[in-house]
Design an enzyme around this catalytic site. Structure first.
Site, PDB file in Angstrom:
ATOM      1  N   GLU A 126     -18.070  -2.366   9.360  1.00  0.00           N
ATOM      2  CA  GLU A 126     -17.788  -2.911   8.029  1.00  0.00           C
ATOM      3  C   GLU A 126     -17.908  -4.437   8.098  1.00  0.00           C
ATOM      4  O   GLU A 126     -18.459  -5.088   7.232  1.00  0.00           O
ATOM      5  CB  GLU A 126     -16.381  -2.501   7.614  1.00  0.00           C
ATOM      6  CG  GLU A 126     -15.990  -2.953   6.225  1.00  0.00           C
ATOM      7  CD  GLU A 126     -14.539  -2.622   5.947  1.00  0.00           C
ATOM      8  OE1 GLU A 126     -14.277  -1.900   4.981  1.00  0.00           O
ATOM      9  OE2 GLU A 126     -13.658  -3.088   6.697  1.00  0.00           O
ATOM     10  N   TRP A 219       1.686  -2.365  -1.742  1.00  0.00           N
ATOM     11  CA  TRP A 219       0.579  -2.190  -0.790  1.00  0.00           C
ATOM     12  C   TRP A 219       1.123  -1.549   0.481  1.00  0.00           C
ATOM     13  O   TRP A 219       0.584  -0.581   0.991  1.00  0.00           O
ATOM     14  CB  TRP A 219      -0.053  -3.566  -0.473  1.00  0.00           C
ATOM     15  CG  TRP A 219      -1.066  -3.509   0.630  1.00  0.00           C
ATOM     16  CD1 TRP A 219      -2.360  -3.055   0.523  1.00  0.00           C
ATOM     17  CD2 TRP A 219      -0.884  -3.902   1.996  1.00  0.00           C
ATOM     18  NE1 TRP A 219      -2.981  -3.148   1.753  1.00  0.00           N
ATOM     19  CE2 TRP A 219      -2.110  -3.665   2.679  1.00  0.00           C
ATOM     20  CE3 TRP A 219       0.191  -4.430   2.717  1.00  0.00           C
ATOM     21  CZ2 TRP A 219      -2.280  -3.946   4.035  1.00  0.00           C
ATOM     22  CZ3 TRP A 219       0.013  -4.704   4.071  1.00  0.00           C
ATOM     23  CH2 TRP A 219      -1.211  -4.463   4.709  1.00  0.00           C
TER      24      TRP A 219
HETATM   25  C1  FAD Z   1      -1.889  -0.528   3.110  1.00  0.00           C
HETATM   26  C2  FAD Z   1      -2.332  -0.719   4.518  1.00  0.00           C
HETATM   27  C3  FAD Z   1      -3.675  -0.648   4.817  1.00  0.00           C
HETATM   28  C4  FAD Z   1      -4.102  -0.794   6.117  1.00  0.00           C
HETATM   29  N1  FAD Z   1      -5.432  -0.663   6.373  1.00  0.00           N
HETATM   30  C5  FAD Z   1      -5.868  -0.640   7.653  1.00  0.00           C
HETATM   31  C6  FAD Z   1      -7.222  -0.352   7.933  1.00  0.00           C
HETATM   32  O1  FAD Z   1      -8.043  -0.138   7.046  1.00  0.00           O
HETATM   33  N2  FAD Z   1      -7.571  -0.291   9.236  1.00  0.00           N
HETATM   34  C7  FAD Z   1      -6.699  -0.496  10.257  1.00  0.00           C
HETATM   35  O2  FAD Z   1      -7.086  -0.400  11.419  1.00  0.00           O
HETATM   36  N3  FAD Z   1      -5.399  -0.797  10.005  1.00  0.00           N
HETATM   37  C8  FAD Z   1      -4.964  -0.867   8.735  1.00  0.00           C
HETATM   38  N4  FAD Z   1      -3.642  -1.126   8.461  1.00  0.00           N
HETATM   39  C9  FAD Z   1      -2.722  -1.479   9.576  1.00  0.00           C
HETATM   40  C10 FAD Z   1      -2.112  -0.278  10.287  1.00  0.00           C
HETATM   41  O3  FAD Z   1      -1.764   0.713   9.394  1.00  0.00           O
HETATM   42  C11 FAD Z   1      -0.879  -0.764  11.060  1.00  0.00           C
HETATM   43  O4  FAD Z   1      -1.292  -1.841  11.852  1.00  0.00           O
HETATM   44  C12 FAD Z   1      -0.268   0.303  11.974  1.00  0.00           C
HETATM   45  O5  FAD Z   1       0.042   1.460  11.254  1.00  0.00           O
HETATM   46  C13 FAD Z   1       0.993  -0.250  12.646  1.00  0.00           C
HETATM   47  O6  FAD Z   1       1.517   0.734  13.500  1.00  0.00           O
HETATM   48  P1  FAD Z   1       3.099   0.885  13.760  1.00  0.00           P
HETATM   49  O7  FAD Z   1       3.270   2.049  14.662  1.00  0.00           O
HETATM   50  O8  FAD Z   1       3.671  -0.420  14.116  1.00  0.00           O
HETATM   51  O9  FAD Z   1       3.705   1.241  12.322  1.00  0.00           O
HETATM   52  P2  FAD Z   1       3.486   2.567  11.463  1.00  0.00           P
HETATM   53  O10 FAD Z   1       2.224   3.225  11.795  1.00  0.00           O
HETATM   54  O11 FAD Z   1       3.710   2.171  10.053  1.00  0.00           O
HETATM   55  O12 FAD Z   1       4.657   3.537  11.942  1.00  0.00           O
HETATM   56  C14 FAD Z   1       6.017   3.290  11.733  1.00  0.00           C
HETATM   57  C15 FAD Z   1       6.787   4.546  12.094  1.00  0.00           C
HETATM   58  O13 FAD Z   1       8.182   4.274  12.151  1.00  0.00           O
HETATM   59  C16 FAD Z   1       8.887   5.311  11.482  1.00  0.00           C
HETATM   60  N5  FAD Z   1      10.181   4.749  11.065  1.00  0.00           N
HETATM   61  C17 FAD Z   1      10.407   3.703  10.221  1.00  0.00           C
HETATM   62  N6  FAD Z   1      11.731   3.476  10.129  1.00  0.00           N
HETATM   63  C18 FAD Z   1      12.343   4.388  10.931  1.00  0.00           C
HETATM   64  C19 FAD Z   1      13.697   4.658  11.247  1.00  0.00           C
HETATM   65  N7  FAD Z   1      14.697   3.936  10.753  1.00  0.00           N
HETATM   66  N8  FAD Z   1      13.973   5.675  12.094  1.00  0.00           N
HETATM   67  C20 FAD Z   1      12.971   6.426  12.638  1.00  0.00           C
HETATM   68  N9  FAD Z   1      11.669   6.211  12.369  1.00  0.00           N
HETATM   69  C21 FAD Z   1      11.365   5.196  11.526  1.00  0.00           C
HETATM   70  C22 FAD Z   1       7.948   5.709  10.368  1.00  0.00           C
HETATM   71  O14 FAD Z   1       8.264   6.963   9.818  1.00  0.00           O
HETATM   72  C23 FAD Z   1       6.620   5.691  11.111  1.00  0.00           C
HETATM   73  O15 FAD Z   1       6.453   6.892  11.829  1.00  0.00           O
HETATM   74  C24 FAD Z   1      -3.170  -1.028   7.153  1.00  0.00           C
HETATM   75  C25 FAD Z   1      -1.811  -1.135   6.856  1.00  0.00           C
HETATM   76  C26 FAD Z   1      -1.393  -0.989   5.554  1.00  0.00           C
HETATM   77  C27 FAD Z   1       0.063  -1.102   5.246  1.00  0.00           C
END
Ligand code: FAD
Length: 646
Positions: A126, A219
């Site tokens: 992309e 978002w």
């Molecule tokens: C709208 C949007 C669009 C995006 N687009 C892209 C894209 O096109 N391409 C790309 O590569 N990345 C994209 N991203 C970024 C990507 O989604 C994040 O970087 C990634 O998901 C971060 O991973 P994480 O594990 O930190 O958080 P997450 O994947 O969000 O996981 C968080 C986890 O914690 C859990 N949780 C939260 N609070 C608690 C609690 N109190 N107790 C127990 N569990 C809990 C949730 O249920 C979830 O399972 C996007 C993000 C967003 C928000």
């Protein structure tokens, strides 16, 4: 105290969260745990298949470095991230993720994620770092691999729909986590030798643009509510970049992604007069140090140029979808059949981009008769979010990898175990770890793997079960269930249980928090602008809110979760306000603007602004940490390929 059963689970490694970082951690931990005879437990507040930011799917993988094709180097990625973050980046952390992320993407493909390929079989990009995917089921694919890894051979176990409230501590070592089921009257006590926090970032700390029937639409996914920040802060961990919030510019009202439009379709955004702010306001970029001169222009500066147009009354800003599609199709204009075919293909790609990850945007287009090939669509700056894995940077201050340290960094950035916070046995990944932006979905998964391997090493080298003080544990349980008790004790004082002089329901509590942040900390209403007096007033009001958090009331388990989500948000808010106040400059206009300190101050503030809240006294400390380069630097920042704009 409310009548809840206590379930105690003893494990070696505890992974809290079930998103991208946690799923990466699960796969890696299962492998190393099996080799070392250890047990791994994963806990998610939701169902791992569709939890976290990737729940709805994505249409692109935003971090792929392309090392095997020689397309880029790790240093190229580090340069890109540092420039985009206006110079404030832990290069060791970014490089560690960048050198591992491609292998994570190859695993995704092996597990069944369809990545677009061109006629020669190469990935379709992309932008420079982004790969197009058919990603509606992205999270399901990643979750399945995590579940298979953990549940095979009895290495691990998974608890879903258990909300983690906070850490269990054994002195200065993290001893696990405590939470409750959102379906049954059960408190869960997880005792572990190492704990890996991956509970995402935070939304709804600031008042959202959406109101009335659209309230809650944002978002960032509404279910990530600052639990990572709360957990690490309450454990006493040092935090970094708490001032670096992220404001994405997205299709207005349904928050559809703009990445495919800017990067793949090469669209322009123009104001009401047809002017292109990226062209007309180019001279403004000169004011923002070396960062205003790099290509791509940092995300916050791009935002800022558009915001200046809006503030001058030149809005709305429109994505020129019709112009972009026309331009691509025009290359086929001498062949009518090929032209029509191309136009159809572009239209379907445009809709699919939304259907893969933000279905509501496709619904809004359909409901408002938008045909992207015929008319442009409004875009707007969203409310601020905390997402350290994207273009924000907030999270815990963690140790980097040993082999990437230099003479300068080895004392400042390394303390034994990659991705361990400053609290023993407490590891962080994804949005939970700070100063390592632009890891996105793939980099978060890779960082989860790095952190899990390191956590297993910690367990092997510190293989003693931490002790948890029973009195402290009982007090924590009582605190967690207090909102239920508050409700039961006082519910009959009024005829409407929503209104009561003795308690506050979580919804009203959230409105208060959002109003404070919106008005005093530079939310949408304040045009993302704040100053010392506003921030101090905001802090004072947050203090009253904190006092009132003792009076939160829950009539059921769902509301109990809402109560704690909002306490988590409140702590994220406080860390943010304190750090914005501490950093006496404006470094990220377009994310926030300090009207009393309107310039970037490289001489004084080219540093990390870190903070810590003492768990015993509740006293906050704010201090700086130096920024060191891991790779040799040219005199001035150099251009680094296409921006990521999802
Ligand atoms: C709208 C949007 C669009 C995006 N687009 C892209 C894209 O096109 N391409 C790309 O590569 N990345 C994209 N991203 C970024 C990507 O989604 C994040 O970087 C990634 O998901 C971060 O991973 P994480 O594990 O930190 O958080 P997450 O994947 O969000 O996981 C968080 C986890 O914690 C859990 N949780 C939260 N609070 C608690 C609690 N109190 N107790 C127990 N569990 C809990 C949730 O249920 C979830 O399972 C996007 C993000 C967003 C928000």
């Amino acid at each position: 105290m409310a009548n809840f059963e206590t379930v105690t689970v003893e494990t070696d490694l505890l992974i809290v969260g079930g998103g991208m970082a946690a799923c990466g951690a699960a796969v890696e931990a299962a492998y190393w745990a099996k080799k070392n005879g250890l047990k791994v437990t994963l806990v998610d507040k939701a169902a791992v298949d569709r939890s976290g930011a990737v729940a709805m799917g994505l249409s692109a993988i935003n971090q792929y470095v392309g090392l095997r094709d020689g397309a880029n180097t790790v240093k190229d990625y580090v340069d890109y991230v540092r420039n985009d973050l206006m110079g404030v980046t832990r290069e060791d952390l970014v490089a560690n993720i960048a050198r591992h992320v491609d292998s994570t993407v190859h695993l995704f493909e092996k597990w069944g994620l369809p990545i677009w390929k061109d006629e020669k079989g190469a990935y379709v990009h992309e932008g420079r770092w982004q790969l197009m995917i058919n990603g509606e089921s992205y999270k399901v694919v990643v979750a399945e691999a995590a579940k298979n890894a953990l549940l095979q051979d009895g290495v691990g176990q998974i608890f879903e729909r258990v909300f983690i409230v906070g850490p269990l501590m054994d002195g200065d070592r993290c001893a696990g986590a405590i939470g409750f089921s959102v379906r049954e009257n059960k408190v869960y006590v997880f005792k572990s030798k190492a704990t890996l926090v991956a509970m995402g970032g935070a939304v709804h700390v600031f008042k959202p643009r959406s109101s009335g029937e659209g309230f809650g639409r944002a978002w960032y996914p509404p279910w990530n509510s600052g639990s990572s920040a709360y957990f690490t802060l309450r454990a006493g961990a040092e935090m970094t970049c708490q001032e670096v919030r992220f404001i994405p510019v997205r299709f207005k009202d349904a928050y559809g992604p703009v990445g495919a439009w800017f990067l793949l379709f090469k669209s322009r955004a123009t104001n009401a007069m047809g002017g292109d702010y990226m062209v007309e306001r180019k001279p403004e970029l000169e004011k923002w140090g070396p960062y205003g001169r790099v290509k791509p222009v940092p995300a916050n500066l791009r935002n800022y140029l558009g915001m200046l147009d809006v503030m001058e009354g030149k809005g709305p800003i429109s994505m020129r979808t019709e112009e972009a599609l026309q331009k691509i199709a025009d290359t086929y204009k001498d062949d009518q059949v090929a032209y029509k075919k191309k136009m159809k293909e572009l239209e379907s790609e445009a809709w699919e981009d939304f259907l893969d990850m933000t279905i509501s945007q496709a619904i809004l287009w359909a409901a408002t008769n938008v045909q992207p090939e015929q008319r442009s669509s409004e875009i707007a700056a969203a409310e601020p979010y905390f997402i350290g894995s994207h273009s924000g940077a907030s999270g815990a201050w963690v140790s980097g990898p040993e082999d990437l340290q230099t003479d300068d960094t080895k004392k400042a950035y390394f303390w034994g175990y990659s991705n361990m916070s400053t609290v023993k046995g407490l590891f962080c990944a994804g949005d939970a770890s700070g100063a390592s932006s632009h890891k996105f979905s793939s980099g978060s998964h890779a960082e989860g793997r790095i952190a899990a391997k390191s956590a297993v090493k910690f367990i092997v080298e510190n293989n003693t079960a931490p002790k948890v003080d029973t009195a402290a544990l009982n007090a924590q349980m009582a605190e967690i269930l207090k909102p239920i008790d508050n409700f039961e004790q006082h519910k009959n004082v009024t005829t409407d249980e929503e209104t009561n002089p003795n308690y506050i329901k979580p919804r009203m509590f959230m409105f208060r928090l959002q109003k404070i942040m919106d008005e005093y900390a530079g939310g949408v209403t304040a045009q993302f602008t704040t100053n010392k007096a506003s921030l101090e007033r905001g802090l004072e009001l947050l203090g009253f809110l904190k006092e009132d958090s003792e009076k939160l009331a829950a009539s059921n388990l769902h509301e109990l979760m809402r109560c704690w989500e909002n306490v988590h948000r409140m702590w994220q808010a406080e860390a943010h306000v304190r750090t914005v106040l501490f950093r006496e400059e404006t470094r990220w206009p377009g994310y926030y603007y300090r009207a009393d300190m309107p310039k970037i101050d490289e001489a004084k503030w080219h540093v990390f602004a870190n903070c810590r809240c003492d768990p015993k006294t509740g006293k906050w400390e704010l201090f700086t940490r130096p920024i060191f380069h891991v790779f040799p630097q040219p005199a001035e920042a150099k251009p680094q390929g296409a921006a990521s704009a999802r």
